[in-house]
Design a protein around this motif. Structure first.
Motif, short mmCIF file in Angstrom:
data_model
loop_
_atom_site.label_atom_id
_atom_site.label_comp_id
_atom_site.label_asym_id
_atom_site.label_seq_id
_atom_site.Cartn_x
_atom_site.Cartn_y
_atom_site.Cartn_z
N PRO A 81 0.83 -1.19 0.00
CA PRO A 81 0.00 0.00 0.00
C PRO A 81 0.87 1.26 0.00
O PRO A 81 1.96 1.27 0.59
CB PRO A 81 -0.79 -0.10 1.30
N VAL A 82 0.39 2.32 -0.65
CA VAL A 82 1.16 3.55 -0.80
C VAL A 82 0.33 4.75 -0.37
O VAL A 82 -0.85 4.86 -0.70
CB VAL A 82 1.61 3.73 -2.28
N VAL A 83 0.99 5.66 0.34
CA VAL A 83 0.45 6.99 0.61
C VAL A 83 1.31 7.93 -0.22
O VAL A 83 2.50 8.08 0.04
CB VAL A 83 0.53 7.35 2.11
N ALA A 84 0.71 8.50 -1.27
CA ALA A 84 1.44 9.41 -2.17
C ALA A 84 0.97 10.83 -1.88
O ALA A 84 -0.20 11.16 -2.09
CB ALA A 84 1.19 9.04 -3.62
N ASN A 85 1.89 11.65 -1.39
CA ASN A 85 1.55 13.01 -0.97
C ASN A 85 2.22 14.03 -1.89
O ASN A 85 3.43 14.06 -2.00
CB ASN A 85 2.02 13.21 0.48
N THR A 113 4.05 2.22 2.24
CA THR A 113 5.14 3.02 1.68
C THR A 113 4.67 4.45 1.50
O THR A 113 3.62 4.69 0.91
CB THR A 113 5.59 2.45 0.31
N PHE A 114 5.42 5.39 2.05
CA PHE A 114 5.13 6.81 1.88
C PHE A 114 5.99 7.35 0.76
O PHE A 114 7.20 7.12 0.74
CB PHE A 114 5.43 7.58 3.17
N VAL A 115 5.36 8.08 -0.17
CA VAL A 115 6.07 8.70 -1.28
C VAL A 115 5.66 10.16 -1.32
O VAL A 115 4.49 10.48 -1.52
CB VAL A 115 5.73 8.03 -2.63
N ASN A 163 -3.81 1.17 -3.07
CA ASN A 163 -3.70 -0.18 -2.49
C ASN A 163 -2.54 -0.96 -3.11
O ASN A 163 -1.86 -0.47 -4.02
CB ASN A 163 -5.03 -0.94 -2.61
N GLU A 164 -2.34 -2.17 -2.61
CA GLU A 164 -1.19 -2.97 -3.05
C GLU A 164 -1.28 -3.39 -4.52
O GLU A 164 -0.29 -3.80 -5.11
CB GLU A 164 -1.00 -4.21 -2.16
N ARG A 186 -5.54 3.31 8.14
CA ARG A 186 -6.07 2.07 8.74
C ARG A 186 -7.44 1.73 8.15
O ARG A 186 -7.78 0.57 8.01
CB ARG A 186 -6.12 2.19 10.25
N GLU A 187 -8.20 2.74 7.77
CA GLU A 187 -9.53 2.51 7.18
C GLU A 187 -9.44 1.97 5.76
O GLU A 187 -10.13 1.00 5.41
CB GLU A 187 -10.31 3.83 7.18
N VAL A 188 -8.61 2.58 4.91
CA VAL A 188 -8.65 2.24 3.48
C VAL A 188 -7.51 1.37 3.00
O VAL A 188 -7.62 0.74 1.94
CB VAL A 188 -8.76 3.52 2.60
N LEU A 189 -6.38 1.32 3.74
CA LEU A 189 -5.24 0.53 3.28
C LEU A 189 -4.90 -0.65 4.19
O LEU A 189 -4.35 -1.64 3.72
CB LEU A 189 -3.99 1.43 3.15
#
Length: 191
Positions: A81-85, A113-115, A163-164, A186-189
């Protein structure tokens, strides 16, 4: 002086406009108008097919890794899973939320993974900000804003939750801070 009321009114209108476009979650039923953006280098990015919506694959457009200078895409992270900011050194809200992204990144210990995707920024300014905020997650550059434009971005910062499988499952427009960021992840990923 006659210009003072004009300046005050103009400032108030700018603040209202910024507040209207700067927060909340994007609704997948909405279709924001395509945005044309101009980069620091003067190039223009225009989306070809409109904004990416929930369930769509993350844009497969190139960016450059800060650490290595190599080219990559969001597809590099399929399998986690990725959080892309999307952020920039000229964006006060981006600067304010970066320590919170770092805190959640450290707390989740690699489960996500944070990007950080720097857009339309002068590289020296972006590097200085990254050093000042102490972020350790992956930083990349979308110099002409093509990825941001492709997702229909209209507020800074904007955060994608991917998501993954590489599909966008949510998008947050505007700043998001530690407690809300962790809850959304935690809710979506990580349900």
């Amino acid at each position: 002086m006659r210009t003072r009321p004009f300046v005050t009114t103009l400032t108030a209108l700018c603040l209202v406009a910024a507040a209207c476009g700067g927060s909340g979650d994007a609704d997948s039923t909405e279709s924001p108008a395509p945005v044309t953006t101009t980069a620091v280098d003067g190039t223009t990015a225009v989306p070809s097919a409109g904004p990416v919506l929930r369930g769509d694959p993350a844009p497969d457009l190139p960016f450059e890794y800060f650490a290595t200078g190599e080219e990559g895409t969001l597809a590099d992270f399929i399998g986690t899973p990725v959080v892309a900011n999307f952020w920039a050194s000229w964006c006060p809200a981006c600067i304010a939320e970066m320590p919170d992204f770092e805190a959640v990144n450290a707390k989740l210990g690699g489960a996500v993974t944070f990007v950080g995707i720097d857009i339309q920024d002068a590289r020296p300014d972006a590097l200085r900000l990254a050093e000042e905020t102490g972020v350790t997650y992956t930083l990349v550059e979308d110099a002409n804003g093509a990825i941001y434009t492709e997702i229909g971005g209209f507020a800074m910062p904007t955060t994608l939750f991917i998501n993954e499988l590489g599909e966008i499952v949510d998008q947050h427009n505007g700043a998001i801070f530690e407690a809300d960021l962790e809850a959304k992840i935690r809710e979506v990923l990580l349900p």
